[in-house]
Design a protein around this motif. Structure first.
Motif, PDB file in Angstrom:
ATOM      1  N   HIS A   1       0.861  -1.184   0.000  1.00  0.00           N
ATOM      2  CA  HIS A   1       0.000   0.000   0.000  1.00  0.00           C
ATOM      3  C   HIS A   1       0.899   1.236   0.000  1.00  0.00           C
ATOM      4  N   PRO A   2       0.989   1.941  -1.127  1.00  0.00           N
ATOM      5  CA  PRO A   2       1.901   3.085  -1.181  1.00  0.00           C
ATOM      6  C   PRO A   2       1.375   4.287  -0.403  1.00  0.00           C
ATOM      7  N   LEU A   3       2.310   4.983   0.255  1.00  0.00           N
ATOM      8  CA  LEU A   3       1.979   6.211   0.973  1.00  0.00           C
ATOM      9  C   LEU A   3       2.998   7.274   0.573  1.00  0.00           C
ATOM     10  N   ASP A   4       2.526   8.511   0.446  1.00  0.00           N
ATOM     11  CA  ASP A   4       3.409   9.612   0.076  1.00  0.00           C
ATOM     12  C   ASP A   4       4.169  10.086   1.317  1.00  0.00           C
ATOM     13  N   ALA A   5       5.493   9.964   1.285  1.00  0.00           N
ATOM     14  CA  ALA A   5       6.300  10.341   2.449  1.00  0.00           C
ATOM     15  C   ALA A   5       6.168  11.828   2.771  1.00  0.00           C
ATOM     16  N   ALA A   6       5.748  12.623   1.791  1.00  0.00           N
ATOM     17  CA  ALA A   6       5.585  14.058   2.022  1.00  0.00           C
ATOM     18  C   ALA A   6       4.280  14.368   2.750  1.00  0.00           C
ATOM     19  N   ASP A   7       3.411  13.393   2.838  1.00  0.00           N
ATOM     20  CA  ASP A   7       2.091  13.592   3.444  1.00  0.00           C
ATOM     21  C   ASP A   7       2.021  12.823   4.768  1.00  0.00           C
ATOM     22  N   GLU A   8       2.594  13.438   5.805  1.00  0.00           N
ATOM     23  CA  GLU A   8       2.698  12.748   7.092  1.00  0.00           C
ATOM     24  C   GLU A   8       1.326  12.362   7.644  1.00  0.00           C
ATOM     25  N   GLU A   9       0.360  13.212   7.384  1.00  0.00           N
ATOM     26  CA  GLU A   9      -0.982  12.949   7.905  1.00  0.00           C
ATOM     27  C   GLU A   9      -1.539  11.621   7.377  1.00  0.00           C
ATOM     28  N   SER A  10      -1.305  11.382   6.086  1.00  0.00           N
ATOM     29  CA  SER A  10      -1.828  10.142   5.491  1.00  0.00           C
ATOM     30  C   SER A  10      -1.119   8.928   6.086  1.00  0.00           C
ATOM     31  N   ILE A  11       0.141   9.120   6.488  1.00  0.00           N
ATOM     32  CA  ILE A  11       0.869   7.999   7.097  1.00  0.00           C
ATOM     33  C   ILE A  11       0.339   7.747   8.507  1.00  0.00           C
ATOM     34  N   ARG A  12       0.153   8.826   9.278  1.00  0.00           N
ATOM     35  CA  ARG A  12      -0.360   8.647  10.644  1.00  0.00           C
ATOM     36  C   ARG A  12      -1.774   8.070  10.641  1.00  0.00           C
ATOM     37  N   ALA A  13      -2.501   8.310   9.559  1.00  0.00           N
ATOM     38  CA  ALA A  13      -3.880   7.814   9.468  1.00  0.00           C
ATOM     39  C   ALA A  13      -3.938   6.290   9.376  1.00  0.00           C
ATOM     40  N   VAL A  14      -2.794   5.670   9.089  1.00  0.00           N
ATOM     41  CA  VAL A  14      -2.739   4.207   9.024  1.00  0.00           C
ATOM     42  C   VAL A  14      -3.093   3.600  10.383  1.00  0.00           C
ATOM     43  N   GLY A  15      -2.799   4.348  11.445  1.00  0.00           N
ATOM     44  CA  GLY A  15      -3.138   3.867  12.782  1.00  0.00           C
ATOM     45  C   GLY A  15      -2.038   3.008  13.368  1.00  0.00           C
ATOM     46  N   ALA A  16      -2.344   2.316  14.458  1.00  0.00           N
ATOM     47  CA  ALA A  16      -1.323   1.539  15.168  1.00  0.00           C
ATOM     48  C   ALA A  16      -0.869   0.353  14.322  1.00  0.00           C
ATOM     49  N   VAL A  17       0.451   0.247  14.165  1.00  0.00           N
ATOM     50  CA  VAL A  17       1.047  -0.810  13.339  1.00  0.00           C
ATOM     51  C   VAL A  17       1.864  -1.727  14.245  1.00  0.00           C
ATOM     52  N   ASP A  18       1.898  -3.023  13.902  1.00  0.00           N
ATOM     53  CA  ASP A  18       2.617  -3.993  14.743  1.00  0.00           C
ATOM     54  C   ASP A  18       4.118  -4.000  14.491  1.00  0.00           C
ATOM     55  N   LEU A  19       4.482  -3.755  13.243  1.00  0.00           N
ATOM     56  CA  LEU A  19       5.888  -3.897  12.864  1.00  0.00           C
ATOM     57  C   LEU A  19       6.248  -2.787  11.892  1.00  0.00           C
ATOM     58  N   THR A  20       7.301  -2.044  12.196  1.00  0.00           N
ATOM     59  CA  THR A  20       7.749  -1.013  11.260  1.00  0.00           C
ATOM     60  C   THR A  20       9.232  -1.210  10.962  1.00  0.00           C
ATOM     61  N   PHE A  21       9.584  -0.957   9.708  1.00  0.00           N
ATOM     62  CA  PHE A  21      10.982  -1.038   9.274  1.00  0.00           C
ATOM     63  C   PHE A  21      11.422   0.351   8.838  1.00  0.00           C
ATOM     64  N   ASP A  22      12.656   0.702   9.146  1.00  0.00           N
ATOM     65  CA  ASP A  22      13.230   1.896   8.529  1.00  0.00           C
ATOM     66  C   ASP A  22      14.350   1.494   7.589  1.00  0.00           C
ATOM     67  N   SER A  23      14.222   1.896   6.323  1.00  0.00           N
ATOM     68  CA  SER A  23      15.289   1.638   5.355  1.00  0.00           C
ATOM     69  C   SER A  23      15.887   2.947   4.868  1.00  0.00           C
ATOM     70  N   THR A  24      15.497   4.063   5.493  1.00  0.00           N
ATOM     71  CA  THR A  24      15.931   5.376   4.997  1.00  0.00           C
ATOM     72  C   THR A  24      17.147   5.928   5.726  1.00  0.00           C
ATOM     73  N   GLY A  25      17.304   5.569   6.992  1.00  0.00           N
ATOM     74  CA  GLY A  25      18.383   6.145   7.785  1.00  0.00           C
ATOM     75  C   GLY A  25      18.110   7.577   8.211  1.00  0.00           C
ATOM     76  N   LYS A  26      16.911   8.066   7.946  1.00  0.00           N
ATOM     77  CA  LYS A  26      16.588   9.470   8.253  1.00  0.00           C
ATOM     78  C   LYS A  26      15.851   9.577   9.588  1.00  0.00           C
ATOM     79  N   LYS A  27      16.284  10.559  10.389  1.00  0.00           N
ATOM     80  CA  LYS A  27      15.693  10.745  11.719  1.00  0.00           C
ATOM     81  C   LYS A  27      14.181  10.903  11.673  1.00  0.00           C
ATOM     82  N   VAL A  28      13.722  11.766  10.774  1.00  0.00           N
ATOM     83  CA  VAL A  28      12.289  12.064  10.716  1.00  0.00           C
ATOM     84  C   VAL A  28      11.496  10.803  10.400  1.00  0.00           C
ATOM     85  N   ALA A  29      12.024  10.023   9.458  1.00  0.00           N
ATOM     86  CA  ALA A  29      11.331   8.798   9.056  1.00  0.00           C
ATOM     87  C   ALA A  29      11.319   7.792  10.201  1.00  0.00           C
ATOM     88  N   ARG A  30      12.424   7.730  10.932  1.00  0.00           N
ATOM     89  CA  ARG A  30      12.511   6.784  12.051  1.00  0.00           C
ATOM     90  C   ARG A  30      11.564   7.172  13.172  1.00  0.00           C
TER      91      ARG A  30
END
Ligand SMILES: [Zn+2]
Ligand SMILES: [Zn+2]
Length: 339
Positions: free
Chosen positions: A211-240
């Protein structure tokens, strides 16, 4: 007989110079590999931009051209190369955790000549043989694309078994590889969300079943709700930070890929109220190859979707331009003819 060839060496700032290198006959326990394909990795970017003494490329497939004494792999055997020359006897290696070897002798493509040149001189224990009908370009997917990501999934699912939703920050090669592998492991009804700034990559996310999400649209990402497992592949503080914020109770956050490391100073983490787990994952164990080969053999079409571009080594500069453009999945550089 010592092999000589003009090879591409990264001079920094994206400059590629051709210089003559040579490869001696394999010594005891060594194999000389004729490289046939090498996948571009996110960590190659650093060598491409900052320069490298040796030929880069650490996701190589090829065939055995010559074998030294005390080896048992026949000349002509096809296979892929585990880039870490592990010792085989330290505590980590003895437990099978070769990626954490404390006595690592070399890193092919980083400390010795790698897969953008025609030859690699490796230790036999770095070689993993594959069936003759697996094309070399596809075989490179056994390395970071499926190997590194398969290891990360294994560690994550060991920590958390009842995963109902997943979020991956970043749809670069590792993020997309995590999606591919996750889709092959998890039931189809468990959503895997993947964020990226690139629309091109978000389209590939959808093709790979995410399910693609626009990284520039933080609101749409937060709207996903509570997630069980998250991965960071960016190395960026904000993304983490966002990936950790998204976690629900008993959520697991996994750092994978690249050499960015992770520090608690990077992010604010309140571990207790949600009983969070924070994990790291580094490359993969040699003994995971066999299972990943089965996964590849059973899902060739799905894996092919990740391999979006192939260039002959003569077009190495174009291969990197495509890779750096953000409009690619895995880019593979081939040499020595088809398949
Ligand atoms: Zn890599
Ligand atoms: Zn070791």
């Amino acid at each position: 007989m010592t092999k000589r060839a003009l090879v591409p060496v990264f001079r920094g700032q994206g400059q590629i110079a051709y210089t003559e290198h040579e490869w001696p006959d394999p010594g005891p326990g060594q194999l000389l590999i004729r490289v046939r394909a090498n996948a571009i990795c996110g960590t190659d970017r650093e060598q491409f931009l900052n320069g490298s003494e040796v030929v880069a490329g650490h996701e190589a497939a090829g065939e055995v051209a010559a074998a030294g004494q005390n080896t048992s792999t026949p000349v002509g055997t096809r296979g892929v190369i585990y880039f870490k020359e592990y010792c085989g006897s330290c505590r980590s290696c003895a437990a099978g955790h070769t990626s954490l070897c404390s006595q690592k002798r070399a890193s092919t493509g980083m400390t010795t000549d790698g897969g953008y040149g025609p030859w690699e001189l490796i230790a036999e224990q770095q070689f993993f043989a594959i069936p003759d009908d697996v094309p070399f370009d596809l075989a490179t997917m056994l390395l970071d694309a499926m190997g590194t990501t398969g290891h990360a999934w294994k560690r994550a699912l060991h920590e958390r078994q009842d995963v109902r939703s997943v979020y991956i920050a970043g749809a670069g090669p590792i993020g997309l590889g995590l999606l591919l592998t996750g889709r092959l492991i998890l039931p189809a009804d468990i959503p895997i969300y993947v964020s990226d700034f690139s629309e091109w990559r978000r389209n590939l996310v959808a093709e790979l079943g995410g399910h693609p999400l626009d990284a520039a649209d933080e609101e749409s990402i937060r709207a996903v709700g509570a997630v069980d497992l998250t991965f960071d592949s960016t190395g960026k503080k904000v993304a983490r930070q966002l990936a950790i914020d998204l976690l629900g109770n008993h959520g697991v956050f996994m750092v994978v890929g690249g050499q960015e490391g992770f520090s608690f100073d990077d992010v604010g983490v309140e571990l207790l109220p949600r009983e969070l787990s924070i994990l790291g994952s580094e490359y993969f164990d040699y003994n995971e190859f066999a299972g990943n080969l089965d996964r590849l053999q059973n899902n060739r079409d799905a894996v092919r979707k990740l391999l979006t571009h192939t260039y002959p080594v003569e077009q190495l500069d174009q291969a990197f331009a495509t890779f750096l453009s953000g409009e690619s999945g895995k880019v593979v550089v081939t040499q020595g003819g088809a398949d």
